[in-house]
Design a protein around this motif. Sequence first.
Motif, PDB file in Angstrom:
ATOM      1  N   LYS A  91     -14.326   2.708   4.431  1.00 27.98           N
ATOM      2  CA  LYS A  91     -15.720   2.362   4.696  1.00 27.98           C
ATOM      3  C   LYS A  91     -16.354   3.170   5.819  1.00 27.98           C
ATOM      4  O   LYS A  91     -17.592   3.239   5.907  1.00 27.98           O
ATOM      5  N   ASP A  92     -15.565   3.807   6.682  1.00 25.18           N
ATOM      6  CA  ASP A  92     -16.130   4.579   7.785  1.00 25.18           C
ATOM      7  C   ASP A  92     -16.558   5.986   7.371  1.00 25.18           C
ATOM      8  O   ASP A  92     -17.164   6.713   8.160  1.00 25.18           O
ATOM      9  N   TYR A  93     -16.245   6.370   6.138  1.00 24.82           N
ATOM     10  CA  TYR A  93     -16.658   7.679   5.644  1.00 24.82           C
ATOM     11  C   TYR A  93     -18.027   7.567   4.977  1.00 24.82           C
ATOM     12  O   TYR A  93     -18.457   6.477   4.593  1.00 24.82           O
ATOM     13  N   GLN A  94     -18.697   8.689   4.845  1.00 23.93           N
ATOM     14  CA  GLN A  94     -20.031   8.709   4.240  1.00 23.93           C
ATOM     15  C   GLN A  94     -19.914   8.626   2.718  1.00 23.93           C
ATOM     16  O   GLN A  94     -20.146   9.598   1.990  1.00 23.93           O
ATOM     17  N   ILE A  95     -19.530   7.447   2.249  1.00 26.85           N
ATOM     18  CA  ILE A  95     -19.279   7.232   0.823  1.00 26.85           C
ATOM     19  C   ILE A  95     -20.012   5.976   0.373  1.00 26.85           C
ATOM     20  O   ILE A  95     -20.037   4.968   1.073  1.00 26.85           O
ATOM     21  N   GLU A  96     -20.597   6.049  -0.807  1.00 30.23           N
ATOM     22  CA  GLU A  96     -21.194   4.874  -1.440  1.00 30.23           C
ATOM     23  C   GLU A  96     -20.134   4.207  -2.299  1.00 30.23           C
ATOM     24  O   GLU A  96     -19.407   4.876  -3.035  1.00 30.23           O
ATOM     25  N   PHE A  97     -20.028   2.887  -2.196  1.00 22.48           N
ATOM     26  CA  PHE A  97     -19.017   2.144  -2.943  1.00 22.48           C
ATOM     27  C   PHE A  97     -19.673   1.273  -4.003  1.00 22.48           C
ATOM     28  O   PHE A  97     -20.734   0.680  -3.779  1.00 22.48           O
ATOM     29  N   PRO A 147       0.806  -1.226   0.000  1.00 19.32           N
ATOM     30  CA  PRO A 147       0.000   0.000   0.000  1.00 19.32           C
ATOM     31  C   PRO A 147       0.837   1.273   0.000  1.00 19.32           C
ATOM     32  O   PRO A 147       0.436   2.281  -0.585  1.00 19.32           O
ATOM     33  N   GLY A 148       2.006   1.228   0.620  1.00 22.49           N
ATOM     34  CA  GLY A 148       2.854   2.412   0.703  1.00 22.49           C
ATOM     35  C   GLY A 148       3.424   2.860  -0.623  1.00 22.49           C
ATOM     36  O   GLY A 148       3.827   4.017  -0.767  1.00 22.49           O
ATOM     37  N   GLN A 149       3.451   1.953  -1.611  1.00 22.16           N
ATOM     38  CA  GLN A 149       3.969   2.313  -2.927  1.00 22.16           C
ATOM     39  C   GLN A 149       2.879   2.883  -3.849  1.00 22.16           C
ATOM     40  O   GLN A 149       3.165   3.299  -4.968  1.00 22.16           O
ATOM     41  N   LEU A 150       1.641   2.900  -3.392  1.00 27.25           N
ATOM     42  CA  LEU A 150       0.527   3.359  -4.219  1.00 27.25           C
ATOM     43  C   LEU A 150      -0.015   4.699  -3.727  1.00 27.25           C
ATOM     44  O   LEU A 150       0.249   5.106  -2.596  1.00 27.25           O
ATOM     45  N   ASN A 151      -0.785   5.367  -4.592  1.00 25.46           N
ATOM     46  CA  ASN A 151      -1.366   6.678  -4.255  1.00 25.46           C
ATOM     47  C   ASN A 151      -2.659   6.489  -3.459  1.00 25.46           C
ATOM     48  O   ASN A 151      -3.753   6.818  -3.928  1.00 25.46           O
ATOM     49  N   ILE A 152      -2.504   5.943  -2.261  1.00 28.59           N
ATOM     50  CA  ILE A 152      -3.670   5.655  -1.430  1.00 28.59           C
ATOM     51  C   ILE A 152      -3.922   6.759  -0.404  1.00 28.59           C
ATOM     52  O   ILE A 152      -5.070   7.150  -0.161  1.00 28.59           O
ATOM     53  N   SER A 153      -2.862   7.294   0.193  1.00 31.36           N
ATOM     54  CA  SER A 153      -3.033   8.306   1.239  1.00 31.36           C
ATOM     55  C   SER A 153      -3.761   9.542   0.713  1.00 31.36           C
ATOM     56  O   SER A 153      -4.594  10.131   1.419  1.00 31.36           O
ATOM     57  N   SER A 154      -3.491   9.926  -0.540  1.00 31.65           N
ATOM     58  CA  SER A 154      -4.167  11.101  -1.104  1.00 31.65           C
ATOM     59  C   SER A 154      -5.644  10.824  -1.365  1.00 31.65           C
ATOM     60  O   SER A 154      -6.482  11.733  -1.273  1.00 31.65           O
ATOM     61  N   LEU A 155      -5.999   9.572  -1.669  1.00 31.77           N
ATOM     62  CA  LEU A 155      -7.407   9.212  -1.819  1.00 31.77           C
ATOM     63  C   LEU A 155      -8.125   9.298  -0.480  1.00 31.77           C
ATOM     64  O   LEU A 155      -9.259   9.790  -0.404  1.00 31.77           O
ATOM     65  N   ILE A 156      -7.458   8.847   0.570  1.00 32.38           N
ATOM     66  CA  ILE A 156      -8.044   8.938   1.911  1.00 32.38           C
ATOM     67  C   ILE A 156      -8.251  10.394   2.305  1.00 32.38           C
ATOM     68  O   ILE A 156      -9.274  10.754   2.902  1.00 32.38           O
ATOM     69  N   GLU A 157      -7.295  11.256   1.952  1.00 30.84           N
ATOM     70  CA  GLU A 157      -7.445  12.682   2.247  1.00 30.84           C
ATOM     71  C   GLU A 157      -8.637  13.280   1.516  1.00 30.84           C
ATOM     72  O   GLU A 157      -9.374  14.098   2.068  1.00 30.84           O
ATOM     73  N   ARG A 158      -8.840  12.870   0.278  1.00 36.34           N
ATOM     74  CA  ARG A 158      -9.994  13.352  -0.475  1.00 36.34           C
ATOM     75  C   ARG A 158     -11.294  12.909   0.193  1.00 36.34           C
ATOM     76  O   ARG A 158     -12.283  13.652   0.223  1.00 36.34           O
ATOM     77  N   ALA A 159     -11.285  11.707   0.735  1.00 30.63           N
ATOM     78  CA  ALA A 159     -12.471  11.209   1.437  1.00 30.63           C
ATOM     79  C   ALA A 159     -12.695  11.985   2.736  1.00 30.63           C
ATOM     80  O   ALA A 159     -13.823  12.346   3.078  1.00 30.63           O
ATOM     81  N   LYS A 160     -11.612  12.267   3.455  1.00 33.06           N
ATOM     82  CA  LYS A 160     -11.719  13.021   4.709  1.00 33.06           C
ATOM     83  C   LYS A 160     -12.277  14.412   4.483  1.00 33.06           C
ATOM     84  O   LYS A 160     -13.013  14.947   5.324  1.00 33.06           O
TER      85      LYS A 160
END
Length: 204
Positions: free
Chosen positions: A162-168, A120-133
């Motif tokens: 999954k804890d954010y108010q997002i539909e998947f 996970p650390g090699q992928l652009n995941i943290s910025s996606l989480i920030e967008r969700a936050k």
Amino acid sequence: MNYPSKVLERAVDEMANLPGIGKRTALRLVLHMLNRPKSQTNALAEALDQLVDDVKYCTKCHTISDHEVCEICINPLRDQSLVCVVEDVRDVMAIENTGQFKGTYHVLGGKISPMEGVGPGQLNISSLIERAKNGEIKEIIFALSSTMEGDTTVFYLYRQLKDYQIEFSTIARGLGVGDELEYADEATLVRSIQYRVPYSDQKF
């Protein structure tokens, strides 16, 4: 293979480093460029230099762009609350070619693959989480390849978000298991986006 020129040999070796290009194909391509007008070969060299020096990645979605923020992300006609998560830029291009998706993207830059040493650390995941936050995302469409690595990445992302108010949702399985998204035909991609299905823990 014996080469009549060290310069030719070096050019062939560099060309053969490209994916899917063997030494024989590399030699054919190099000789073809050598026989073209010099201006055409120089134009190719200049384009490659510019690609390396000037290419940018969108600071928001991580796709390739000529600017700090790509044209899709700044387009007021795109639904900024709908985000399609893909593996790489080729997938963005494939979906955009359908002309059916009106949201935005998030390019991970690959997928989780322990066998290849990609975590996970090699992928652009943290910025996606920030967008969700930040609350800007209302729906995430997981549009990753239907492989074990793709499914593992989707599951990891879902657990993180999954804890954010997002539909998947995931793209409908119009794609065969094991298929790569970039090789799918446009009609299949359109159906996959239009008939996406809800995503939940129950799938695992």
